[in-house]
Write a protein that holds these residues in place. Structure first.
Motif, PDB file in Angstrom:
ATOM      1  N   ALA A  60       0.835  -1.209   0.000  1.00 17.04           N
ATOM      2  CA  ALA A  60       0.000   0.000   0.000  1.00 17.04           C
ATOM      3  C   ALA A  60       0.869   1.257   0.000  1.00 17.04           C
ATOM      4  O   ALA A  60       0.607   2.205  -0.755  1.00 17.04           O
ATOM      5  CB  ALA A  60      -0.928  -0.013   1.211  1.00 17.04           C
ATOM      6  N   HIS A  61       1.898   1.279   0.832  1.00 15.20           N
ATOM      7  CA  HIS A  61       2.784   2.451   0.860  1.00 15.20           C
ATOM      8  C   HIS A  61       3.542   2.594  -0.458  1.00 15.20           C
ATOM      9  O   HIS A  61       3.778   3.720  -0.927  1.00 15.20           O
ATOM     10  CB  HIS A  61       3.759   2.342   2.035  1.00 15.20           C
ATOM     11  CG  HIS A  61       3.139   2.660   3.367  1.00 15.20           C
ATOM     12  ND1 HIS A  61       2.591   3.896   3.654  1.00 15.20           N
ATOM     13  CD2 HIS A  61       2.971   1.903   4.484  1.00 15.20           C
ATOM     14  CE1 HIS A  61       2.116   3.895   4.894  1.00 15.20           C
ATOM     15  NE2 HIS A  61       2.327   2.694   5.413  1.00 15.20           N
ATOM     16  N   ALA A  62       3.911   1.470  -1.074  1.00 12.81           N
ATOM     17  CA  ALA A  62       4.568   1.546  -2.382  1.00 12.81           C
ATOM     18  C   ALA A  62       3.630   2.156  -3.412  1.00 12.81           C
ATOM     19  O   ALA A  62       4.041   2.988  -4.233  1.00 12.81           O
ATOM     20  CB  ALA A  62       5.013   0.151  -2.823  1.00 12.81           C
ATOM     21  N   GLY A  63       2.369   1.755  -3.363  1.00  9.31           N
ATOM     22  CA  GLY A  63       1.391   2.324  -4.287  1.00  9.31           C
ATOM     23  C   GLY A  63       1.229   3.817  -4.097  1.00  9.31           C
ATOM     24  O   GLY A  63       0.998   4.555  -5.071  1.00  9.31           O
ATOM     25  N   ALA A  64       1.383   4.280  -2.857  1.00  7.20           N
ATOM     26  CA  ALA A  64       1.241   5.710  -2.553  1.00  7.20           C
ATOM     27  C   ALA A  64       2.528   6.481  -2.804  1.00  7.20           C
ATOM     28  O   ALA A  64       2.563   7.699  -2.611  1.00  7.20           O
ATOM     29  CB  ALA A  64       0.812   5.881  -1.101  1.00  7.20           C
ATOM     30  N   GLY A  65       3.588   5.778  -3.220  1.00 14.55           N
ATOM     31  CA  GLY A  65       4.846   6.455  -3.514  1.00 14.55           C
ATOM     32  C   GLY A  65       5.749   6.653  -2.314  1.00 14.55           C
ATOM     33  O   GLY A  65       6.758   7.370  -2.418  1.00 14.55           O
ATOM     34  N   ARG A  66       5.426   6.035  -1.197  1.00 10.78           N
ATOM     35  CA  ARG A  66       6.273   6.146  -0.003  1.00 10.78           C
ATOM     36  C   ARG A  66       7.295   4.995  -0.032  1.00 10.78           C
ATOM     37  O   ARG A  66       7.188   4.019   0.714  1.00 10.78           O
ATOM     38  CB  ARG A  66       5.406   6.129   1.250  1.00 10.78           C
ATOM     39  CG  ARG A  66       4.466   7.332   1.338  1.00 10.78           C
ATOM     40  CD  ARG A  66       3.674   7.357   2.626  1.00 10.78           C
ATOM     41  NE  ARG A  66       2.534   6.475   2.589  1.00 10.78           N
ATOM     42  CZ  ARG A  66       1.293   6.828   2.218  1.00 10.78           C
ATOM     43  NH1 ARG A  66       1.047   8.074   1.822  1.00 10.78           N
ATOM     44  NH2 ARG A  66       0.305   5.954   2.207  1.00 10.78           N
ATOM     45  N   ASP A  67       8.284   5.129  -0.913  1.00 11.31           N
ATOM     46  CA  ASP A  67       9.156   4.014  -1.255  1.00 11.31           C
ATOM     47  C   ASP A  67      10.018   3.544  -0.090  1.00 11.31           C
ATOM     48  O   ASP A  67      10.218   2.334   0.094  1.00 11.31           O
ATOM     49  CB  ASP A  67      10.044   4.390  -2.435  1.00 11.31           C
ATOM     50  CG  ASP A  67       9.274   4.502  -3.734  1.00 11.31           C
ATOM     51  OD1 ASP A  67       8.064   4.163  -3.744  1.00 11.31           O
ATOM     52  OD2 ASP A  67       9.863   4.929  -4.742  1.00 11.31           O
ATOM     53  N   ASP A  68      10.566   4.465   0.689  1.00  7.77           N
ATOM     54  CA  ASP A  68      11.454   4.052   1.780  1.00  7.77           C
ATOM     55  C   ASP A  68      10.695   3.234   2.818  1.00  7.77           C
ATOM     56  O   ASP A  68      11.188   2.197   3.287  1.00  7.77           O
ATOM     57  CB  ASP A  68      12.093   5.277   2.445  1.00  7.77           C
ATOM     58  CG  ASP A  68      13.127   5.952   1.544  1.00  7.77           C
ATOM     59  OD1 ASP A  68      13.570   5.293   0.573  1.00  7.77           O
ATOM     60  OD2 ASP A  68      13.471   7.120   1.799  1.00  7.77           O
ATOM     61  N   LEU A  69       9.509   3.695   3.185  1.00  4.77           N
ATOM     62  CA  LEU A  69       8.699   2.964   4.157  1.00  4.77           C
ATOM     63  C   LEU A  69       8.252   1.630   3.569  1.00  4.77           C
ATOM     64  O   LEU A  69       8.248   0.605   4.261  1.00  4.77           O
ATOM     65  CB  LEU A  69       7.492   3.810   4.563  1.00  4.77           C
ATOM     66  CG  LEU A  69       6.547   3.206   5.607  1.00  4.77           C
ATOM     67  CD1 LEU A  69       7.306   2.791   6.863  1.00  4.77           C
ATOM     68  CD2 LEU A  69       5.437   4.206   5.952  1.00  4.77           C
ATOM     69  N   ALA A  70       7.877   1.639   2.306  1.00  6.18           N
ATOM     70  CA  ALA A  70       7.468   0.400   1.652  1.00  6.18           C
ATOM     71  C   ALA A  70       8.601  -0.608   1.650  1.00  6.18           C
ATOM     72  O   ALA A  70       8.402  -1.804   1.929  1.00  6.18           O
ATOM     73  CB  ALA A  70       7.015   0.687   0.224  1.00  6.18           C
ATOM     74  N   ARG A  71       9.796  -0.148   1.339  1.00  9.77           N
ATOM     75  CA  ARG A  71      10.959  -1.040   1.308  1.00  9.77           C
ATOM     76  C   ARG A  71      11.234  -1.635   2.683  1.00  9.77           C
ATOM     77  O   ARG A  71      11.515  -2.831   2.816  1.00  9.77           O
ATOM     78  CB  ARG A  71      12.174  -0.253   0.806  1.00  9.77           C
ATOM     79  CG  ARG A  71      13.406  -1.097   0.534  1.00  9.77           C
ATOM     80  CD  ARG A  71      14.532  -0.207   0.041  1.00  9.77           C
ATOM     81  NE  ARG A  71      15.757  -0.977  -0.158  1.00  9.77           N
ATOM     82  CZ  ARG A  71      16.970  -0.455  -0.078  1.00  9.77           C
ATOM     83  NH1 ARG A  71      17.126   0.848   0.193  1.00  9.77           N
ATOM     84  NH2 ARG A  71      18.049  -1.203  -0.278  1.00  9.77           N
ATOM     85  N   GLU A  72      11.118  -0.811   3.701  1.00  9.48           N
ATOM     86  CA  GLU A  72      11.342  -1.295   5.068  1.00  9.48           C
ATOM     87  C   GLU A  72      10.321  -2.363   5.457  1.00  9.48           C
ATOM     88  O   GLU A  72      10.668  -3.418   6.012  1.00  9.48           O
ATOM     89  CB  GLU A  72      11.262  -0.122   6.049  1.00  9.48           C
ATOM     90  CG  GLU A  72      11.373  -0.526   7.515  1.00  9.48           C
ATOM     91  CD  GLU A  72      11.046   0.617   8.467  1.00  9.48           C
ATOM     92  OE1 GLU A  72      10.728   0.336   9.640  1.00  9.48           O
ATOM     93  OE2 GLU A  72      11.099   1.792   8.028  1.00  9.48           O
ATOM     94  N   LEU A  73       9.047  -2.116   5.162  1.00 12.82           N
ATOM     95  CA  LEU A  73       7.989  -3.045   5.560  1.00 12.82           C
ATOM     96  C   LEU A  73       8.050  -4.351   4.765  1.00 12.82           C
ATOM     97  O   LEU A  73       7.897  -5.438   5.328  1.00 12.82           O
ATOM     98  CB  LEU A  73       6.627  -2.382   5.374  1.00 12.82           C
ATOM     99  CG  LEU A  73       6.275  -1.300   6.407  1.00 12.82           C
ATOM    100  CD1 LEU A  73       5.179  -0.396   5.881  1.00 12.82           C
ATOM    101  CD2 LEU A  73       5.855  -1.942   7.721  1.00 12.82           C
ATOM    102  N   LEU A  74       8.262  -4.255   3.456  1.00  8.85           N
ATOM    103  CA  LEU A  74       8.344  -5.464   2.652  1.00  8.85           C
ATOM    104  C   LEU A  74       9.570  -6.289   3.028  1.00  8.85           C
ATOM    105  O   LEU A  74       9.511  -7.531   3.067  1.00  8.85           O
ATOM    106  CB  LEU A  74       8.376  -5.106   1.162  1.00  8.85           C
ATOM    107  CG  LEU A  74       7.063  -4.577   0.579  1.00  8.85           C
ATOM    108  CD1 LEU A  74       7.265  -4.068  -0.840  1.00  8.85           C
ATOM    109  CD2 LEU A  74       5.981  -5.654   0.606  1.00  8.85           C
ATOM    110  N   SER A  75      10.673  -5.620   3.324  1.00  6.42           N
ATOM    111  CA  SER A  75      11.874  -6.344   3.779  1.00  6.42           C
ATOM    112  C   SER A  75      11.588  -7.069   5.085  1.00  6.42           C
ATOM    113  O   SER A  75      11.987  -8.236   5.259  1.00  6.42           O
ATOM    114  CB  SER A  75      13.040  -5.373   3.965  1.00  6.42           C
ATOM    115  OG  SER A  75      13.447  -4.807   2.742  1.00  6.42           O
TER     116      SER A  75
END
Length: 334
Positions: A218-233
């Motif tokens: 969801a954060h990746a879809g919203a363009g919040r790449d750093d947070l998305a990367r942290e959560l998916l990792s």
């Protein structure tokens, strides 16, 4: 005891043990990679399917006879039209059906008959008392939500998820299903809100990695790449630390893209290599191609060549796809 339990009686301990023995035998056959033995009848397959049924659900199906058992086996095997025909015939003469309506609704929806499928599932839900239904109730709401979404009635779909949450507020699945639906509509912040609420409910004992994965997407879809990367990792590291190397493709591919965007091609490569060894056979060739590209970026052209050769072996019989892979092989430096 529920109405159906009083009407038909509970299964005895001997019956329950016999059923467990059947399930154990079939599971042993599957785990040994053997086809079910000749003695594995429709009854056996029904018992395996029914291993997680509610007591009332099991009793009702048994009371409706062999044709319903056969229908459920067919439905489980994807033989939708045959299963539906048997269920339609059974419902025409059934006395006070409930769970039968649930499976009939599923069969109708799978047969692309949305109005009739919705009617059957709504009828099923209307016949349940509070605290009844278990997973069948939950999945009926999910099926209805998908059906309404397919008709473009998104508000009605959301209402089904909300009702599922009210019915089973401590179950993580309605939160995850609703969030996935919001992501499908590109409602990223709404998905995050639902997932944050779900994390509060499940505490430390629930499948937190599933929530981290959905939050990351969801954060990746919203363009919040750093947070998305942290959560998916965090989500995928949890799986890998528990020796689960068959990673969820959507999350792994998105994380690989985020790693590459962040200037970490080696981390992206690791994910594509893991995916290339997983169960997603339809896209295995594409994962090999991506791994080859990153190997080349990292100067490992021999390994890249091996990956592309394997991609060519796995590629579908589509001349354009195979030509593109061959062209990449030709372009690789020696």
């Amino acid at each position: 005891m529920s109405f159906f339990g009083k009407l038909f009686g509970s299964r005895s301990e001997q019956d329950a043990q016999a059923r467990e023995d059947i399930v154990a035998r079939i599971e042993r056959e599957v785990s040994d990679e053997q086809a079910p033995s000749a003695e594995s009848s429709t009854d056996d397959r029904f018992e395996l399917i029914a291993s997680d049924f509610e007591e009332d659900q099991y009793v009702e199906y048994v009371a409706h006879g062999q044709s319903v058992k056969h229908a459920l086996v067919l439905l489980d095997e994807g033989e939708v039209k045959q299963a539906r025909a048997l269920l339609e015939a059974a419902i025409a003469t059934a006395d006070a059906p409930r769970y039968l309506l649930f499976d009939l609704g599923k069969a109708r929806l799978a047969d692309d008959d949305l109005p009739a499928g919705i009617e059957a599932l709504e009828s099923f839900l209307s016949k349940l008392h509070p605290e009844e239904g278990g997973d069948a109730r939950l999945h009926a709401h999910f099926e209805l939500a998908t059906a309404y979404s397919n008709r473009g009635e998104f508000d009605a779909a959301v209402a089904q998820y909300e009702t599922a949450l009210e019915a089973q507020p401590d179950d993580p699945r309605p939160y995850l299903a609703m969030a996935s639906s919001f992501r499908g509509q590109e409602l990223w912040d709404e998905a995050v809100e639902v997932l944050d609420a779900g994390l509060q409910v499940i505490g430390e004992s629930g499948p937190r990695w599933r929530f981290w994965q959905e939050l990351g997407l969801a954060h990746a879809g919203a363009g919040r790449d750093d947070l998305a990367r942290e959560l998916l990792s965090r989500a995928l590291d949890h799986l890998l630390s528990h020796r689960h190397r068959d990673l969820p493709p959507e999350a792994a591919v998105r994380l690989a893209q985020l790693h590459e965007q962040a200037g970490a091609p080696a981390q992206a490569l690791d994910l594509y290599v893991i995916l290339s060894e997983g169960s997603d056979e339809a896209r295995a060739f594409a994962y090999h191609v991506e791994a080859a590209r990153l190997l080349s970026v990292l100067g490992q052209n021999n390994d890249a060549r091996h990956m592309l050769e394997r991609a060519l072996e796995l590629a579908p019989p589509d001349e354009s796809v195979r030509a593109a892979i061959t062209a990449k092989l030709v372009q690789l430096p020696s």
